[in-house]
Write an enzyme that holds these catalytic residues in place. Structure first.
Site, PDB file in Angstrom:
ATOM      1  N   HIS A 146      -5.362   9.670   0.014  1.00 29.63           N
ATOM      2  CA  HIS A 146      -5.381   8.596   1.204  1.00 29.63           C
ATOM      3  C   HIS A 146      -5.930   9.329   2.481  1.00 29.63           C
ATOM      4  O   HIS A 146      -5.423   9.475   3.689  1.00 29.63           O
ATOM      5  CB  HIS A 146      -3.871   8.481   1.503  1.00 29.63           C
ATOM      6  CG  HIS A 146      -3.599   7.096   2.387  1.00 29.63           C
ATOM      7  ND1 HIS A 146      -3.766   7.305   3.822  1.00 29.63           N
ATOM      8  CD2 HIS A 146      -3.018   5.858   2.087  1.00 29.63           C
ATOM      9  CE1 HIS A 146      -3.631   6.152   4.093  1.00 29.63           C
ATOM     10  NE2 HIS A 146      -3.202   5.035   3.237  1.00 29.63           N
TER      11      HIS A 146
ATOM     12  N   HIS B 154       3.862  -2.405   2.942  1.00 30.89           N
ATOM     13  CA  HIS B 154       4.112  -1.023   2.512  1.00 30.89           C
ATOM     14  C   HIS B 154       5.324  -0.799   1.617  1.00 30.89           C
ATOM     15  O   HIS B 154       6.238  -1.132   2.087  1.00 30.89           O
ATOM     16  CB  HIS B 154       3.826  -0.005   3.724  1.00 30.89           C
ATOM     17  CG  HIS B 154       2.506  -0.127   4.321  1.00 30.89           C
ATOM     18  ND1 HIS B 154       2.194  -1.117   5.482  1.00 30.89           N
ATOM     19  CD2 HIS B 154       1.531   0.625   4.244  1.00 30.89           C
ATOM     20  CE1 HIS B 154       1.119  -0.880   5.780  1.00 30.89           C
ATOM     21  NE2 HIS B 154       0.515   0.147   5.213  1.00 30.89           N
TER      22      HIS B 154
ATOM     23  N   ASP C   2       0.657  -1.241   0.125  1.00 32.79           N
ATOM     24  CA  ASP C   2       0.037   0.066  -0.040  1.00 32.79           C
ATOM     25  C   ASP C   2       0.734   1.331   0.097  1.00 32.79           C
ATOM     26  O   ASP C   2       2.080   1.278   0.348  1.00 32.79           O
ATOM     27  CB  ASP C   2      -0.718   0.093   1.290  1.00 32.79           C
ATOM     28  CG  ASP C   2      -1.975  -0.795   1.197  1.00 32.79           C
ATOM     29  OD1 ASP C   2      -2.158  -2.048   0.374  1.00 32.79           O
ATOM     30  OD2 ASP C   2      -2.951  -0.968   2.102  1.00 32.79           O
ATOM     31  N   ASP C   3       0.422   2.382  -0.495  1.00 35.99           N
ATOM     32  CA  ASP C   3       0.697   3.796  -0.242  1.00 35.99           C
ATOM     33  C   ASP C   3       1.797   4.200  -1.167  1.00 35.99           C
ATOM     34  O   ASP C   3       2.180   5.263  -1.182  1.00 35.99           O
ATOM     35  CB  ASP C   3       1.324   3.953   1.226  1.00 35.99           C
ATOM     36  CG  ASP C   3       0.209   3.865   2.281  1.00 35.99           C
ATOM     37  OD1 ASP C   3      -1.001   3.770   2.022  1.00 35.99           O
ATOM     38  OD2 ASP C   3       0.486   3.545   3.442  1.00 35.99           O
TER      39      ASP C   3
END
Length: 907
Positions: free
Chosen positions: A143, A240, A88-89
């Site tokens: 986000h 991540h 993620d991210d």
């Protein structure tokens, strides 16, 4: 002004207004986009579930893949011994490529849930992931916590991320992971509607089975342990690739993949695991994008890229502002303090005391409110050498000349000329001045009794060509005037100490300045080429090799604009005129000697600290507001207060050096919110005017006569005897040119060499005609000249030259024993007020108080008492095709249009 010109002027003003609004809108849009795409977020992590009264039990007990499309609710788990790694991210330019390298080394593909803002900036990384077989999913654009947003905002978050992915890969993705989500059993009543909404929009929400908790950086061993599924269960593992230091994640991943492979696990993507769970049944999670989507994607990425580029530029400019501000503050503290200590030392002397007589030139256009106080303070100075005051009434229509005459001061003359602008009035005054030390003063300025005495003392040094005095704001009652008082002390007088030491003084203030006549002759007098004639002349003096110094003890009190509009008009002209002067003298950068030194030291200094720094200073306020709303407001406030503290420290130093009371500084914080912004806009508007080549009118400010409100001077200063002229100035002529000397252009000397400017210019003017000479005295030979007129033939003259000086009549001819000219008692009374000189032109004077006075025609060879004083039938202001030389020479190069405004001073 013609109707066509007015229409064109309105259109130009409207165009500038629209352009300004467009630019401001673009800047606001850029900042908004940048604030939007740079929203601060924290890495995903698990949170406890809230109430789950509306969440179906099959979802809570089901798998991490939840399909709510087409109104149905289904959940899926991965088969046993199947792991789908998800990140993620990202993408992150540092960590994502390194994670991708680990995956490639172990021949494993993963699913990357990307943040849209990052994709717009690093689309090449996302493209590399897709080409390598990795899967791309949606993780919102900025986000945010989606449950706190409205529906249209959530949809925008999804769609913008989708466009960013389309721009990078050319395909749409149906996979969606909500920010800050975790496992299926953590879905509560707040998040369940979002899951349903995502299904209606065509997305397939993906939760997790196992959270590695790498976002907390617990260590490599802990990450590997947290990511390992229980037993032989299949699992979607959360990791991540952005949001902080991912060094532990990379090390753990390099250990985790071989470990799980040894246990018989298979690594796949989310869609691959889902297909395996459905026994080969495919669920569409990717589709090719259409042409319209690709166009929209290109527009989005371009907008973000432009915003990023502009924001980066702003950061660089902000850094430059910081460096310039800190550098300027340091230099001012060091050099200004050194200047003050040097000049205030008990042993400091300019040289032998200067006691030569002084001529004070006061150009006045409609200055009735303050002219009396100004002239009285000048004529009553305590200078021992004698003071001659020449008030040049520049076509006033409010009775300025009559007010000065009524004062009946013996050492004051009034010169009435048609309106031609301030440079023209100054040149006329210099031409008629008797002495070689010239002081120039604005008509709204009040001198202290010792100001002239201090002002001329630097002339003891023969290298000094001009002296700048210390300007003070006299009307300090209004808030706007107090702000200007602070600016005068800090921005003007403190800077002049610095310029004095560097010997690159850019401006002698029009309110108080002194010049050698020979120095003015070297630069050709006061030029009309710019709206800042004082700056232009000062730069020319520096380039000519003359020293221009600052004398803090010579103080003049001026009336500052009391309203924001008046302040705007004044500073607009100052800023624009300064830019004109810099452009005019720009070639000095390539010269040698004093001119080159000023060009390579003075001009860059003015450009950086006088133009660049004020132009860039708005960034401080813009980024301050930006930081309050879109960044850490605490850090932003601390930074702004630090900047204010630096300004306050500078102000305290400046006020101490100038011996001013510190109580005025209480308005300095308020100055940051109104006054500074006004100065920004003025400078930006001036820059725009300069770049577009538009003409700017000389705006006349409205005065209230309050210049001396705070000045520490007596109400009635003692009278000073008139300075005895070295030779009396006089002239009288007729258009017929009856005097042979007038026809051949033979002129007496107003300067040491008998000329103003270079001989080449003089030779061009001289043949065109000159001034006939004569003198009119009172009943006693010792009386000063009362009134005289100076008509002459007009002649075309070249640019940048001052008016021809009036004739000096030799003292050997006009002896005290010589009989005085006969004149009417109504004209030459012993009690007659100040001298009055009328310079004729092709039109009658605009003021009724400047009515023409017939001049005495006197032959140069002899002055007979029986000769008639003048021809009564010969008027001074005749409607002739010729114009007085004193007016025509100065007016030739006036930068104004053919159709002047009502005040006759448009440039």
């Amino acid at each position: 002004m013609s109707h066509r010109r007015k229409t064109a002027k309105k259109r130009f003003s409207y165009t500038r207004l629209v352009l300004g609004i467009v630019l401001l809108s673009m800047l606001a849009g850029v900042l908004f986009v940048e604030a939007y795409v740079n929203a601060e977020f924290h890495p995903d992590h698990s949170e406890g579930a809230g109430r789950q009264t509306h969440v179906p039990q099959e979802v809570i007990d089901g798998g991490p893949i939840i399909d709510t499309r087409n109104g149905a609710v289904r959940s899926y788990k991965l088969p046993a011994k199947t792991i789908a790694l998800t990140f993620d991210d990202g993408p992150d330019p540092k960590w994502t490529p390194r994670i991708m390298a680990v995956l490639r080394r172990h021949n494993v593909n993963a699913t990357f849930f990307v943040v849209g803002t990052q994709v717009t900036r690093h689309a090449d990384i996302v493209a590399d992931l897709a080409r390598g077989g990795d899967e791309i999913g949606i993780h919102s654009f900025t986000h945010p916590r989606l449950d706190r947003l409205s529906q249209w905002q959530r949809e925008l978050e999804y769609s913008q991320t989708q466009l960013a992915v389309i721009r990078a890969t050319g395909n749409k993705s149906a996979l969606l992971r909500l920010p800050y989500s975790s496992s299926a059993d953590a879905i509560d009543d707040a998040n369940w509607p979002l899951i349903q909404e995502a299904g209606r929009l065509g997305y397939l929400p993906i939760m997790t089975d196992t959270d590695s908790r790498d976002w907390s950086r617990p260590g490599v061993d802990a990450i590997v342990r947290n990511a390992t599924p229980a037993g032989d269960n299949g699992s979607i593992v959360l990791m991540h690739d952005a949001g902080g230091d991912r060094e532990e994640t990379i090390a753990a991943l390099d250990r985790f993949i071989p470990l799980m492979q040894q246990r018989g696990y298979t690594f796949t993507t989310v869609s691959g695991g889902l297909a395996k769970a459905l026994a080969g049944q495919n669920i569409a999670v990717e589709a090719a994008a259409g042409v319209a989507d690709k166009r929209r994607a290109a527009a989005l990425v371009t907008a973000v890229s432009v915003a990023d580029w502009i924001m980066q530029l702003l950061r660089i400019l902000f850094l430059i502002v910081g460096i310039l501000t800190a550098g300027r503050t340091g230099v001012l503290f060091l050099l200004a303090s050194r200047h003050a200590r040097k000049r205030r030392a008990k042993t400091w002397r300019w040289g032998p005391p200067v006691e030569e007589p002084v001529s004070v030139i006061v150009p006045a256009y409609n200055e009735k409110e303050g002219i009396e106080a100004a002239v009285r303070s000048l004529a009553g100075g305590d200078y021992p050498g004698g003071i001659e005051v020449v008030v040049v009434d520049d076509g006033s229509t409010d009775g300025t000349a009559a007010l000065v005459e009524a004062m009946a001061l013996p050492n004051v003359r009034v010169v009435c000329i048609p309106n031609g602008g301030k440079p023209n009035a100054l040149n006329v005054g210099v031409a008629l001045a008797t002495h070689d030390l010239i002081v120039m003063v604005d008509g709204d300025t009040v001198f202290e009794p010792d100001s002239i005495r201090h002002l001329v003392q630097p002339f003891a040094d023969p290298t000094v060509g001009a002296v700048a005095g210390n300007v003070k704001v006299g009307n300090r009652k209004s808030l706007v005037a107090r702000w200007q008082h602070i600016e005068y002390v800090i921005g003007f007088n403190l800077d002049r100490r610095l310029y004095d030491l560097l010997q690159v003084m850019p401006t002698i203030p029009g309110a108080i300045g002194a010049f050698r006549r020979t120095a003015l002759a070297d630069i050709g007098g006061i030029s009309h080429d710019t709206l800042a004639e004082d700056t232009d002349a000062t730069m020319a003096l520096c380039r000519s090799g003359w020293r221009v110094v600052y004398e803090e003890r010579a103080r003049a009190w001026t009336e500052a604009p009391s309203t924001l509009r008046q302040l705007w008009l004044q500073r607009y002209r100052w800023s624009y005129g300064t830019m004109q002067a810099m452009w005019k003298h720009r070639r000095s950068i390539f010269h040698s000697g004093p001119s080159g030194r000023f060009g390579r030291v003075g001009l860059p200094f003015i450009a950086f600290f006088g133009i660049a720094l004020p132009l860039l200073a708005p960034l401080i306020d813009i980024l301050f507001v930006y930081g309050l709303f879109f960044f850490n407001w605490e850090i932003t406030t601390i930074a702004w207060l630090a900047m204010l503290g630096m300004q306050m420290l500078t102000a305290i130093v400046a006020f101490r050096l100038d011996k001013e009371r510190l109580r005025s500084l209480w308005v300095l914080p308020l100055q940051q919110f109104v006054y500074r912004q006004l100065m920004y806009i003025v400078l930006i508007q001036s820059m725009g005017t300069a770049l577009t080549g538009a003409r700017l009118r000389w705006h006349k400010l409205h005065r209230a006569g309050s210049a001396g409100a705070s000045a520490p001077i007596p109400a009635q200063p003692p009278s000073t005897p008139a300075a005895t002229p070295a030779s009396a100035r006089s002239a009288a002529s007729s258009d017929s040119g009856s005097d042979p000397d007038a026809r051949d252009g033979s002129l007496g000397s107003g300067f040491d060499d008998g000329r103003i400017g270079a001989s080449a210019w003089w030779d061009e003017v001289e043949p065109a005609g000159g001034l006939t000479r004569g003198v009119a005295r009172g009943p006693h030979a010792s009386e000063p000249v009362h009134r005289f007129s100076v008509p002459a033939h007009s002649a075309p003259v070249p640019a940048h030259r001052p008016p021809v000086p009036a004739h000096r009549v030799s003292e050997s001819v006009h002896r005290a024993s010589e009989p005085a000219h006969r004149t009417s008692e109504s004209v030459h009374r012993a009690s007659e007020p100040a001298h009055r000189v009328s310079v004729p032109a092709h039109r009658v004077s605009e003021s009724e108080h400047c009515a023409p006075v017939p001049a005495h025609r006197v032959s140069e060879s002899e002055h007979r008492a029986s000769e008639p004083a003048h021809r009564a039938s010969e008027p001074v202001h005749r409607a002739s095709e010729r114009t007085a030389v004193l007016y025509a020479v100065s007016r030739t190069r006036l930068l104004r249009s053919t159709d002047a405004d009502a005040d006759g001073e448009e440039f």
